[in-house]
Design an enzyme around this catalytic site. Structure first.
Site, PDB file in Angstrom:
ATOM      1  N   ASP A 101       0.845  -1.198   0.000  1.00 56.29           N
ATOM      2  CA  ASP A 101       0.000   0.000   0.000  1.00 56.29           C
ATOM      3  C   ASP A 101       0.880   1.248   0.000  1.00 56.29           C
ATOM      4  OD1 ASP A 101      -2.146  -1.712   0.269  1.00 56.29           O
ATOM      5  OD2 ASP A 101      -2.206  -1.521   2.462  1.00 56.29           O
TER       6      ASP A 101
HETATM    7  N1  URA Z   1      -1.086  -5.991   3.972  1.00 52.73           N
HETATM    8  C1  URA Z   1      -1.605  -4.740   3.995  1.00 52.73           C
HETATM    9  O1  URA Z   1      -2.630  -4.500   4.601  1.00 52.73           O
HETATM   10  N2  URA Z   1      -0.957  -3.786   3.317  1.00 52.73           N
HETATM   11  C2  URA Z   1       0.208  -3.981   2.655  1.00 52.73           C
HETATM   12  O2  URA Z   1       0.780  -3.049   2.083  1.00 52.73           O
HETATM   13  C3  URA Z   1       0.745  -5.284   2.654  1.00 52.73           C
HETATM   14  C4  URA Z   1       0.079  -6.275   3.321  1.00 52.73           C
END
Ligand code: URA
Length: 231
Positions: A101
């Site tokens: 993310d």
């Molecule tokens: N899980 C999440 O919630 N976000 C990420 O970036 C990676 C794994």
């Protein structure tokens, strides 16, 4: 990219050693001996050092320390993207093996080897990913067994696969998961009534984020990392 930069990235020689090798006529580009180390490469040339083809122009395998605020994509209309951080040719050919993310930091792998990417990311292989997590509220001890059994995420048909949680202190933990559902870690903690406020990926399979890399820095994977990624 400049020839000397390219060679220093994809071999173990330093830039000054590469200058010496160029002077000694040990470097060729498309089978022509080059005399200057600072020439610009387009990205589709065959570069040889001591008669060995430097393989970066066949397949590339890169580890990046993703900083905050970057999107794991090749293009985005609103935010900077992780490939903006790379000074490599043919960026559009690079695929991201396991996205993070925008507000997650840590290990991102990029490659133009589609099969390798598939091996890393396919759910069948259960490639382990390790995350460091900071939460808004204290993490209850019960969450260890809950995650080990599997959690029902909102909108999912099946429980999450068994995951290993190690509580580091009241608000932080290390979590190993073996799948990669959308926002998985944040949703797992949301299912316990908690909220992830910081998330950092430390490893994918056997590949650990190189602690020498500051956020935004990257390096090619070495042979052992490429071959051992899934072991
Ligand atoms: N899980 C999440 O919630 N976000 C990420 O970036 C990676 C794994």
């Amino acid at each position: 990219m400049r020839l000397d930069k390219f060679l220093s990235q994809y071999t173990s020689y330093s830039r000054s050693q590469i200058q010496q090798l160029v002077k000694a006529a040990r470097v060729t580009v498309d089978n022509e001996v080059v005399r200057k180390a600072d020439i610009k490469l387009r990205g589709d040339e065959q570069v040889k050092l001591n008669d060995q083809l430097i393989l970066a122009f066949t397949n590339r395998y890169i580890m990046l320390h993703k900083p905050l605020g970057y999107v794991c994509a090749n293009n985005d209309s609103e935010h900077p993207v992780v490939v903006d951080l790379l000074d490599v040719p043919r960026k559009q050919d690079l695929q991201i093996a396991g996205r993070l993310d925008i507000d997650t930091t840590g290990l991102v792998l990029l490659t133009d080897d589609g099969q390798w990417n598939h091996r890393i990311t396919t759910p069948k292989q259960e490639c382990t990913k390790t995350y460091l997590i900071t939460t808004a509220d204290p993490i209850h001890h019960d969450v260890i067994s809950l995650f080990a059994q599997g959690v029902q995420l909102h909108g999912e048909k099946y429980l999450t696969r068994p995951a290993q949680l190690e509580i580091l202190n009241s608000h932080s933990a290390r979590l190993q998961i073996h799948e990669g559902k959308y926002h998985q870690v944040k949703r797992m903690f949301a299912a316990t009534g908690n909220r992830v406020v910081q998330l950092h990926r430390e490893s994918i399979g056997n590949i650990q984020l190189d602690l020498q890399l500051a956020p935004g820095e990257y390096r090619p994977l070495n042979e052992a990392e490429i071959r051992g990624a899934m072991q």
